[in-house]
Design a protein around this motif. Structure first.
Motif, PDB file in Angstrom:
ATOM      1  N   PRO A   1       0.832  -1.215   0.000  1.00  0.00           N
ATOM      2  CA  PRO A   1       0.000   0.000   0.000  1.00  0.00           C
ATOM      3  C   PRO A   1       0.865   1.264   0.000  1.00  0.00           C
ATOM      4  N   GLY A   2       0.437   2.246  -0.779  1.00  0.00           N
ATOM      5  CA  GLY A   2       1.173   3.495  -0.910  1.00  0.00           C
ATOM      6  C   GLY A   2       2.156   3.506  -2.060  1.00  0.00           C
ATOM      7  N   GLU A   3       2.334   2.362  -2.722  1.00  0.00           N
ATOM      8  CA  GLU A   3       3.247   2.278  -3.855  1.00  0.00           C
ATOM      9  C   GLU A   3       2.491   2.355  -5.178  1.00  0.00           C
ATOM     10  N   VAL A   4       3.253   2.638  -6.230  1.00  0.00           N
ATOM     11  CA  VAL A   4       2.694   2.735  -7.587  1.00  0.00           C
ATOM     12  C   VAL A   4       3.415   1.735  -8.484  1.00  0.00           C
ATOM     13  N   VAL A   5       2.651   0.906  -9.176  1.00  0.00           N
ATOM     14  CA  VAL A   5       3.211   0.060 -10.230  1.00  0.00           C
ATOM     15  C   VAL A   5       3.156   0.893 -11.510  1.00  0.00           C
ATOM     16  N   LEU A   6       4.326   1.304 -11.989  1.00  0.00           N
ATOM     17  CA  LEU A   6       4.421   2.273 -13.087  1.00  0.00           C
ATOM     18  C   LEU A   6       5.096   1.651 -14.296  1.00  0.00           C
ATOM     19  N   LEU A   7       4.398   1.668 -15.434  1.00  0.00           N
ATOM     20  CA  LEU A   7       5.025   1.346 -16.717  1.00  0.00           C
ATOM     21  C   LEU A   7       5.528   2.652 -17.320  1.00  0.00           C
ATOM     22  N   ALA A   8       6.842   2.835 -17.332  1.00  0.00           N
ATOM     23  CA  ALA A   8       7.491   4.004 -17.956  1.00  0.00           C
ATOM     24  C   ALA A   8       8.780   3.496 -18.578  1.00  0.00           C
ATOM     25  N   PRO A   9       8.724   2.926 -19.791  1.00  0.00           N
ATOM     26  CA  PRO A   9       9.800   2.063 -20.306  1.00  0.00           C
ATOM     27  C   PRO A   9      11.147   2.723 -20.561  1.00  0.00           C
ATOM     28  N   ALA A  10      11.167   4.025 -20.879  1.00  0.00           N
ATOM     29  CA  ALA A  10      12.407   4.720 -21.254  1.00  0.00           C
ATOM     30  C   ALA A  10      13.010   4.162 -22.535  1.00  0.00           C
ATOM     31  N   CYS A  11      12.243   3.417 -23.289  1.00  0.00           N
ATOM     32  CA  CYS A  11      12.713   2.741 -24.493  1.00  0.00           C
ATOM     33  C   CYS A  11      11.601   2.692 -25.528  1.00  0.00           C
ATOM     34  N   ALA A  12      11.998   2.508 -26.769  1.00  0.00           N
ATOM     35  CA  ALA A  12      11.025   2.227 -27.821  1.00  0.00           C
ATOM     36  C   ALA A  12      10.435   0.829 -27.610  1.00  0.00           C
ATOM     37  N   SER A  13       9.351   0.567 -28.281  1.00  0.00           N
ATOM     38  CA  SER A  13       8.594  -0.674 -28.062  1.00  0.00           C
ATOM     39  C   SER A  13       8.853  -1.738 -29.117  1.00  0.00           C
ATOM     40  N   PHE A  14       9.597  -1.395 -30.171  1.00  0.00           N
ATOM     41  CA  PHE A  14       9.551  -2.197 -31.388  1.00  0.00           C
ATOM     42  C   PHE A  14      10.270  -3.540 -31.295  1.00  0.00           C
ATOM     43  N   ASP A  15      10.933  -3.813 -30.178  1.00  0.00           N
ATOM     44  CA  ASP A  15      11.507  -5.150 -30.029  1.00  0.00           C
ATOM     45  C   ASP A  15      10.447  -6.195 -29.713  1.00  0.00           C
ATOM     46  N   GLN A  16       9.315  -5.746 -29.110  1.00  0.00           N
ATOM     47  CA  GLN A  16       8.264  -6.690 -28.718  1.00  0.00           C
ATOM     48  C   GLN A  16       6.870  -6.301 -29.183  1.00  0.00           C
ATOM     49  N   TYR A  17       6.664  -5.013 -29.517  1.00  0.00           N
ATOM     50  CA  TYR A  17       5.325  -4.515 -29.851  1.00  0.00           C
ATOM     51  C   TYR A  17       5.381  -3.662 -31.119  1.00  0.00           C
ATOM     52  N   ASP A  18       4.216  -3.504 -31.737  1.00  0.00           N
ATOM     53  CA  ASP A  18       4.131  -2.669 -32.934  1.00  0.00           C
ATOM     54  C   ASP A  18       4.193  -1.179 -32.604  1.00  0.00           C
ATOM     55  N   SER A  19       3.852  -0.815 -31.358  1.00  0.00           N
ATOM     56  CA  SER A  19       3.786   0.596 -30.985  1.00  0.00           C
ATOM     57  C   SER A  19       3.771   0.713 -29.476  1.00  0.00           C
ATOM     58  N   PHE A  20       4.002   1.944 -28.985  1.00  0.00           N
ATOM     59  CA  PHE A  20       3.892   2.181 -27.546  1.00  0.00           C
ATOM     60  C   PHE A  20       2.472   1.924 -27.068  1.00  0.00           C
ATOM     61  N   ALA A  21       1.481   2.186 -27.950  1.00  0.00           N
ATOM     62  CA  ALA A  21       0.088   1.963 -27.565  1.00  0.00           C
ATOM     63  C   ALA A  21      -0.190   0.478 -27.344  1.00  0.00           C
ATOM     64  N   ALA A  22       0.347  -0.367 -28.216  1.00  0.00           N
ATOM     65  CA  ALA A  22       0.165  -1.806 -28.045  1.00  0.00           C
ATOM     66  C   ALA A  22       0.812  -2.284 -26.751  1.00  0.00           C
ATOM     67  N   ARG A  23       1.969  -1.733 -26.432  1.00  0.00           N
ATOM     68  CA  ARG A  23       2.642  -2.079 -25.171  1.00  0.00           C
ATOM     69  C   ARG A  23       1.788  -1.649 -23.972  1.00  0.00           C
ATOM     70  N   GLY A  24       1.278  -0.416 -24.020  1.00  0.00           N
ATOM     71  CA  GLY A  24       0.434   0.066 -22.933  1.00  0.00           C
ATOM     72  C   GLY A  24      -0.845  -0.729 -22.788  1.00  0.00           C
ATOM     73  N   ASP A  25      -1.428  -1.126 -23.916  1.00  0.00           N
ATOM     74  CA  ASP A  25      -2.648  -1.942 -23.876  1.00  0.00           C
ATOM     75  C   ASP A  25      -2.382  -3.303 -23.225  1.00  0.00           C
TER      76      ASP A  25
END
Length: 464
Positions: free
Chosen positions: A430-454
């Motif tokens: 409690p009090g923590e945040v699970v944060l996706l903030a990659p600092a990288c492009a997505s194209f090694d695993q996803y077609d776009s940052f949106a696909a990664r976020g989804d």
């Protein structure tokens, strides 16, 4: 649709049949031009044939015979790292090269405007980080204050997909460096620079070329008003170049790192936005309770949007009310869920080190999901902001290398989003945040940052 002016009865080549290319060809056709199209992929060529457009291999001998101009989709390199062969052939043939942004600015104004009480206006937003949020926020403020407005460019609709202008309407455009670099016409009424940090360096042959692409919006566009973020040297340089002294109201400087009181300026400190004009405070907003804009980086976006709205005469109270109703954008500091005191935030759009650093400053205790396809320059600028990270969960093809670059941070090499989300949810308190903030492009695993976020969002929601 905005029919393209100036090419009636002439052949115009279009390179690239993605969203931008298809919309461009249709707008050219609507304006009386005859599109001649090409795409390097069979899928793109099939899309062109389905629309009834003539295909031509523009690199073949005589490929540019009879062609008045070449219109290029933004993802296609025109200079660095190497010119696309079609663009090089256009240069050799002496054919002007442009993009859809240039076509928009040459075609937006029409004779119908003579009957308008108020001429339509264009606000163009560029920068390294925050330009999507700033663009959407300006549009939201306009709509909430009863101003007719459309939004397009690098967000939402393509510029040539816009509806023809209405009396007094404002178009808000998000423009990337790919778009500003090539456009032959750039004439916004208001131009906004949020900030500058290293990005797309291969495409622009370094930071200087990248900044030069952004600077074109101001130096060649000659906007009536300029809103400039001055927290980096490039912004201060540009602001200094645009006016003779700080009493010139054509410039509004914005900051989230310093108090500004000279000239016309807007800044945010400790969660409070202030506007000063000619040494007097003329507006103030408490941003701490604005749910859709968490963190100092979003306060910078709020300053930019506030300043742009003020150039159109919207009052501080009207802007403040709109800020509180702003819902935020997907994949940009987006609160996905909260369970047992743990928040889950999707900032997949943090595709570079500077954006991720700003995300890490927004929360005090973070379970950080990061990694992907690293960009040039390394992770150095992130290091001062790792104090809020309780643990990192690294994904992507370069996960092990990324993890080794995080001194003093406990880092688990997860590889995939599935493993990272499960581990972060298991460990979070409690009090923590699970944060996706990659600092990288997505194209090694996803077609776009949106696909990664989804993917992140779907896995979080499925586990709750």
């Amino acid at each position: 649709m905005i029919p393209v002016q100036g090419y009636d009865g002439r052949h115009v080549a279009v390179l690239g049949m993605g969203r931008s290319g298809v919309a461009t060809a249709k707008a050219l056709e609507a304006g009386g031009a005859i599109p001649i199209v090409w795409d390097d992929s069979p899928t793109g060529r099939a899309a062109a044939e389905a629309n009834g457009w003539a295909l031509r291999d523009l690199t073949a001998a005589g490929g540019f015979d009879g062609i008045a101009a070449l219109i290029v989709s933004p993802g296609i390199p025109h200079l660095y790292p190497t010119p696309n062969p079609v663009i090089a052939a256009a240069w050799d043939a002496g054919v002007p090269v442009d993009n859809d942004i240039g076509l928009f600015f040459r075609s937006w104004a029409t004779d119908d405007w003579d009957g308008f009480d108020s001429a339509p206006r264009v606000i163009a937003v560029t920068g390294s980080n925050g330009k999507s949020t700033t663009t959407a926020l300006i549009h939201h403020i306009l709509v909430q204050n009863g101003r007719p407005a459309q939004m397009a460019g690098n967000i939402g609709r393509g510029v040539l997909d816009l509806d023809p202008a209405h009396d007094g309407e404002v178009v808000v455009l998000e423009l990337s460096s790919y778009q500003t670099d090539l456009a032959r016409h750039l004439t916004p009424d208001v131009a906004v620079l949020t900030n500058i940090s290293p990005d797309h360096l291969d495409r622009h042959a370094g930071l200087g070329g990248y900044f030069a692409a952004k600077r074109r919006l101001f130096a060649e566009g000659g906007p009536d008003r300029a809103v400039i973020g001055v927290d980096e040297d490039e912004g201060r340089y540009l602001a200094n170049q645009l006016v003779d002294d700080l009493s010139d109201d054509r410039l509004i400087r914005i900051s989230v790192t310093r108090k500004l009181t000279s000239g016309w300026c807007v800044f945010a400190r400790k969660g409070f936005l202030s506007e000063y004009r000619r040494g007097q405070q003329t507006g103030s907003i408490d941003l701490r309770g604005v749910a859709g804009l968490p963190g100092a980086h979003n306060h910078q976006n709020a300053c930019a949007a506030y300043a742009a709205a003020r150039t159109l005469g919207i009052g501080p109270k009207g802007i403040e009310a709109a800020l509180h109703s702003y819902p935020g954008l997907p994949h940009r500091s987006q609160l996905i869920a909260e369970r047992r005191g743990v928040k889950f935030v999707n900032d997949s759009k943090a595709t570079n080190v500077d954006a991720a650093a700003k995300a890490l400053q927004a929360f005090p205790k973070i379970r950080w999901i990061c990694g992907g396809l690293q960009k040039e320059g390394g992770l150095g600028p992130l290091i001062p902001h790792l104090g809020s990270v309780v643990q990192a969960y690294v994904i992507g093809r370069e996960a092990e290398s990324f993890a080794r670059q995080l001194p003093g941070v406990e880092a688990q090499v997860c590889g995939t989003m599935e493993v990272a989300v499960a581990a972060a949810m298991r460990d979070a308190h409690p009090g923590e945040v699970v944060l996706l903030a990659p600092a990288c492009a997505s194209f090694d695993q996803y077609d776009s940052f949106a696909a990664r976020g989804d993917d992140f969002t779907a896995r979080v929601l499925a586990a709750l």
